[in-house]
Scaffold this motif. Sequence first.
Motif, PDB file in Angstrom:
ATOM      1  N   ARG A   1       0.826  -1.214   0.000  1.00  0.00           N
ATOM      2  CA  ARG A   1       0.000   0.000   0.000  1.00  0.00           C
ATOM      3  C   ARG A   1       0.858   1.261   0.000  1.00  0.00           C
ATOM      4  N   LEU A  26       2.387   1.668  -3.488  1.00  0.00           N
ATOM      5  CA  LEU A  26       1.371   2.119  -4.450  1.00  0.00           C
ATOM      6  C   LEU A  26       1.044   3.591  -4.249  1.00  0.00           C
ATOM      7  N   ASN A  27       1.021   4.035  -2.995  1.00  0.00           N
ATOM      8  CA  ASN A  27       0.793   5.459  -2.702  1.00  0.00           C
ATOM      9  C   ASN A  27       1.940   6.301  -3.265  1.00  0.00           C
ATOM     10  N   ASN A  28       3.175   5.834  -3.104  1.00  0.00           N
ATOM     11  CA  ASN A  28       4.327   6.562  -3.649  1.00  0.00           C
ATOM     12  C   ASN A  28       4.260   6.624  -5.170  1.00  0.00           C
ATOM     13  N   ILE A  29       3.849   5.540  -5.802  1.00  0.00           N
ATOM     14  CA  ILE A  29       3.720   5.525  -7.264  1.00  0.00           C
ATOM     15  C   ILE A  29       2.667   6.522  -7.708  1.00  0.00           C
ATOM     16  N   GLN A  30       1.562   6.563  -6.976  1.00  0.00           N
ATOM     17  CA  GLN A  30       0.493   7.488  -7.319  1.00  0.00           C
ATOM     18  C   GLN A  30       0.955   8.944  -7.173  1.00  0.00           C
ATOM     19  N   LEU A  31       1.756   9.214  -6.151  1.00  0.00           N
ATOM     20  CA  LEU A  31       2.262  10.585  -5.963  1.00  0.00           C
ATOM     21  C   LEU A  31       3.227  10.985  -7.070  1.00  0.00           C
ATOM     22  N   SER A  39       3.352   9.643 -10.282  1.00  0.00           N
ATOM     23  CA  SER A  39       2.876   9.464 -11.651  1.00  0.00           C
ATOM     24  C   SER A  39       1.693  10.381 -11.924  1.00  0.00           C
ATOM     25  N   GLY A  40       1.275  10.379 -13.166  1.00  0.00           N
ATOM     26  CA  GLY A  40       0.127  11.191 -13.547  1.00  0.00           C
ATOM     27  C   GLY A  40       0.564  12.494 -14.195  1.00  0.00           C
ATOM     28  N   PRO A  92       2.629  15.341 -10.973  1.00  0.00           N
ATOM     29  CA  PRO A  92       3.285  14.661  -9.842  1.00  0.00           C
ATOM     30  C   PRO A  92       3.477  15.622  -8.674  1.00  0.00           C
ATOM     31  N   ASP A  93       3.516  15.092  -7.478  1.00  0.00           N
ATOM     32  CA  ASP A  93       3.730  15.889  -6.274  1.00  0.00           C
ATOM     33  C   ASP A  93       5.197  16.303  -6.244  1.00  0.00           C
TER      34      ASP A  93
END
Length: 113
Positions: free
Chosen positions: A73, A76-81, A83-84, A87-88
């Motif tokens: 989890r 996956l949170n780091n990947i979400q931050l 990507s896109g 990015p953060d």
Amino acid sequence: MIRFITSPLSSRTIGQNPLALRQFVLPIFLALLVVMLFVQTIQGERGFLALFEMDRNWQKKQQELTQLKHENRRLLNNIQLLSGDQPDLDFLDERARAVLGYAQKGDQVLILR
């Protein structure tokens, strides 16, 4: 007194039928078989001790699975931050500094040996 085939006659054993050792073979064999089955029930490959060991192993694997789920989890949170479309940037800056060892002007760097 018990008279065996090989024992000599005495005043106590006259008139008694002699006991042959083969009369004891079957009861001894059955007693040994029961003891062996009892030992296997307790200590064998599928005995009670193996069952308790499997239970401990299962609990240990459940704990390991829970830890791996938490780690998954987090990743996956780091990947979400990262990507896109947006990015953060703060998280990206933090990761770049941690992985590459970079520092900005004005940062104080402590080198511990």
